[in-house]
Design an enzyme around this catalytic site. Structure first.
Site, PDB file in Angstrom:
ATOM      1  N   ASP A  31       1.026  -0.912  -0.516  1.00 54.68           N
ATOM      2  CA  ASP A  31       0.008  -0.201   0.721  1.00 54.68           C
ATOM      3  C   ASP A  31       0.866   1.328   0.007  1.00 54.68           C
ATOM      4  O   ASP A  31       2.018   1.188   0.822  1.00 54.68           O
ATOM      5  CB  ASP A  31      -1.006   0.256   1.319  1.00 54.68           C
ATOM      6  CG  ASP A  31      -2.150   0.874   1.437  1.00 54.68           C
ATOM      7  OD1 ASP A  31      -2.169   1.387   0.114  1.00 54.68           O
ATOM      8  OD2 ASP A  31      -2.589   1.008   1.921  1.00 54.68           O
ATOM      9  N   HIS A  48       2.316   3.325  -9.562  1.00 53.82           N
ATOM     10  CA  HIS A  48       2.362   1.775  -9.121  1.00 53.82           C
ATOM     11  C   HIS A  48       3.592   1.238 -10.423  1.00 53.82           C
ATOM     12  O   HIS A  48       4.000   0.164 -10.006  1.00 53.82           O
ATOM     13  CB  HIS A  48       0.847   1.773  -9.570  1.00 53.82           C
ATOM     14  CG  HIS A  48      -0.467   2.710  -8.964  1.00 53.82           C
ATOM     15  ND1 HIS A  48      -0.189   1.869  -8.136  1.00 53.82           N
ATOM     16  CD2 HIS A  48      -1.253   2.770 -10.410  1.00 53.82           C
ATOM     17  CE1 HIS A  48      -2.074   2.525  -7.417  1.00 53.82           C
ATOM     18  NE2 HIS A  48      -2.069   3.114  -8.421  1.00 53.82           N
ATOM     19  N   LEU A 142      10.859 -20.392  -4.901  1.00 52.00           N
ATOM     20  CA  LEU A 142       9.455 -19.622  -4.591  1.00 52.00           C
ATOM     21  C   LEU A 142       8.869 -19.373  -5.099  1.00 52.00           C
ATOM     22  O   LEU A 142       8.754 -19.936  -6.719  1.00 52.00           O
ATOM     23  CB  LEU A 142      10.258 -17.837  -4.444  1.00 52.00           C
ATOM     24  CG  LEU A 142       9.268 -17.156  -3.885  1.00 52.00           C
ATOM     25  CD1 LEU A 142       9.589 -17.026  -2.878  1.00 52.00           C
ATOM     26  CD2 LEU A 142       9.885 -15.860  -4.728  1.00 52.00           C
TER      27      LEU A 142
HETATM   28  C1  FPP Z   1      -1.550   0.461  -3.037  1.00 58.48           C
HETATM   29  O1  FPP Z   1      -1.502   1.448  -3.463  1.00 58.48           O
HETATM   30  C2  FPP Z   1      -1.900  -0.492  -4.383  1.00 58.48           C
HETATM   31  C3  FPP Z   1      -2.594  -1.077  -5.336  1.00 58.48           C
HETATM   32  C4  FPP Z   1      -4.103  -0.678  -5.711  1.00 58.48           C
HETATM   33  C5  FPP Z   1      -1.704  -1.274  -6.410  1.00 58.48           C
HETATM   34  C6  FPP Z   1      -0.528  -2.671  -6.305  1.00 58.48           C
HETATM   35  C7  FPP Z   1       0.355  -2.830  -7.893  1.00 58.48           C
HETATM   36  C8  FPP Z   1       1.444  -2.723  -7.762  1.00 58.48           C
HETATM   37  C9  FPP Z   1       2.558  -3.151  -7.088  1.00 58.48           C
HETATM   38  C10 FPP Z   1       2.397  -3.031  -8.826  1.00 58.48           C
HETATM   39  C11 FPP Z   1       1.754  -4.675 -10.235  1.00 58.48           C
HETATM   40  C12 FPP Z   1       2.290  -5.405  -8.848  1.00 58.48           C
HETATM   41  C13 FPP Z   1       3.589  -6.463 -10.058  1.00 58.48           C
HETATM   42  C14 FPP Z   1       4.407  -7.503  -9.150  1.00 58.48           C
HETATM   43  C15 FPP Z   1       3.422  -5.672 -11.904  1.00 58.48           C
HETATM   44  P1  FPP Z   1      -2.455   2.894  -3.530  1.00 58.48           P
HETATM   45  O2  FPP Z   1      -2.685   3.872  -4.816  1.00 58.48           O
HETATM   46  O3  FPP Z   1      -3.631   2.590  -2.738  1.00 58.48           O
HETATM   47  O4  FPP Z   1      -2.081   3.708  -2.567  1.00 58.48           O
HETATM   48  P2  FPP Z   1      -1.831   4.600  -1.515  1.00 58.48           P
HETATM   49  O5  FPP Z   1      -3.096   4.235  -0.261  1.00 58.48           O
HETATM   50  O6  FPP Z   1      -1.093   6.148  -1.633  1.00 58.48           O
HETATM   51  O7  FPP Z   1      -3.259   5.764  -2.627  1.00 58.48           O
END
Ligand code: FPP
Length: 252
Positions: A31, A48, A142
């Site tokens: 997050d 992201h 893994l």
């Molecule tokens: C949460 O941060 C994150 C997500 C909803 C997306 C996570 C995606 C990735 C890490 C990329 C894809 C993964 C791979 C392995 C290619 P948020 O957007 O909720 O952050 P915020 O709380 O600061 O708004």
């Protein structure tokens, strides 16, 4: 590195691991991407993208910390409530990841699985997922599970709907059905890490986290490093897991 801790006892619900094998299932709620980007005056998509880079580094580092299964929350089913452009951006990153990293995963002995719904993913991504899963199926170093369009409640609900057909009713057989629903298996989580300062489970691995240790970090996911992962694993190893029994010191 083989993790040694007398009270750390992995109880796999579906796949027994030999004693000499690395034994940790670490799950991460990654997050803070959006806030990381906004704090830098960047679009959320940049967060992201940086988050996907962090995921690459963490995946690379995990096996040498005794981690046999790593589950990363890439897209929650609840995330469909976000603007479509943001969701499509995350799905594109995932697709890129599969295209660029599958060969590397094969070389590194990483078996890749996607857990979650597939029917709402673009057909090209579904195909890329199937190709990557098939290509990496023999990896034993893994097990990397990416949770995409994933909702633990929904998975449990679907497993419950199938469970009535099972003749031998037990928590283990329920777990087996859940593993079938998820396709990428279902093993008990040892350590759950959440970055970004929030302290909740957000519909992630509700069944599998029954006895998980939780580590919450203020750090946003793009700033998370392999050292942070190691520190969380070390913190996990310092904790005594009793699973409701008495601590060793009292039990004698
Ligand atoms: C949460 O941060 C994150 C997500 C909803 C997306 C996570 C995606 C990735 C890490 C990329 C894809 C993964 C791979 C392995 C290619 P948020 O957007 O909720 O952050 P915020 O709380 O600061 O708004």
């Amino acid at each position: 590195m083989l993790l040694q801790h007398k009270t750390v006892r992995q109880i796999p619900l579906t796949q027994p691991a030999p004693d000499h094998a690395p034994r940790l299932h670490v799950a991460i709620i990654s997050d803070g991407n959006g806030r990381w980007a906004v704090a830098r005056g960047l679009p959320r998509s940049a967060g992201h993208r940086a988050g996907a880079e962090t995921a690459r580094r963490v995946i690379e580092a995990a096996p040498r910390m005794g981690i046999h299964t790593l589950t990363l929350f890439a897209l929650s089913s609840a995330n469909w409530k976000r603007p479509p452009a943001e969701v499509q951006g995350i799905l594109r990153l995932l697709h890129e990841y599969l295209l660029t990293e599958t060969t590397h995963c094969m070389e590194e002995g990483v078996r890749l699985s996607i857990i979650g719904r597939r029917d709402r993913l673009p057909a090209t991504l579904r195909q890329a997922v199937a190709d990557s899963e098939a290509a990496t199926a023999k990896g034993t170093r893994l097990h990397l599970r990416l949770a995409v369009d994933y909702s633990a409640r929904e998975a449990i609900y679907h497993a419950a709907c199938r469970f009535y057909k099972v003749t031998e009713l037990s928590p283990e057989s329920f777990s087996t059905v859940l593993a079938e629903v998820l396709r990428g298996g279902s093993t008990e989580v040892d350590l759950l890490i959440r970055t970004g300062g929030e302290q909740r489970l957000s519909d992630f691995l509700l069944w599998e986290c029954a006895f998980a240790e939780f580590v919450f970090l203020q750090k946003r996911w793009p700033d998370f490093t392999a050292d942070d992962l190691e520190a969380a694993v070390n913190e996990f190893n310092r904790r005594e897991r009793t699973r409701g029994a008495l601590p060793d010191a009292i039990a004698g």
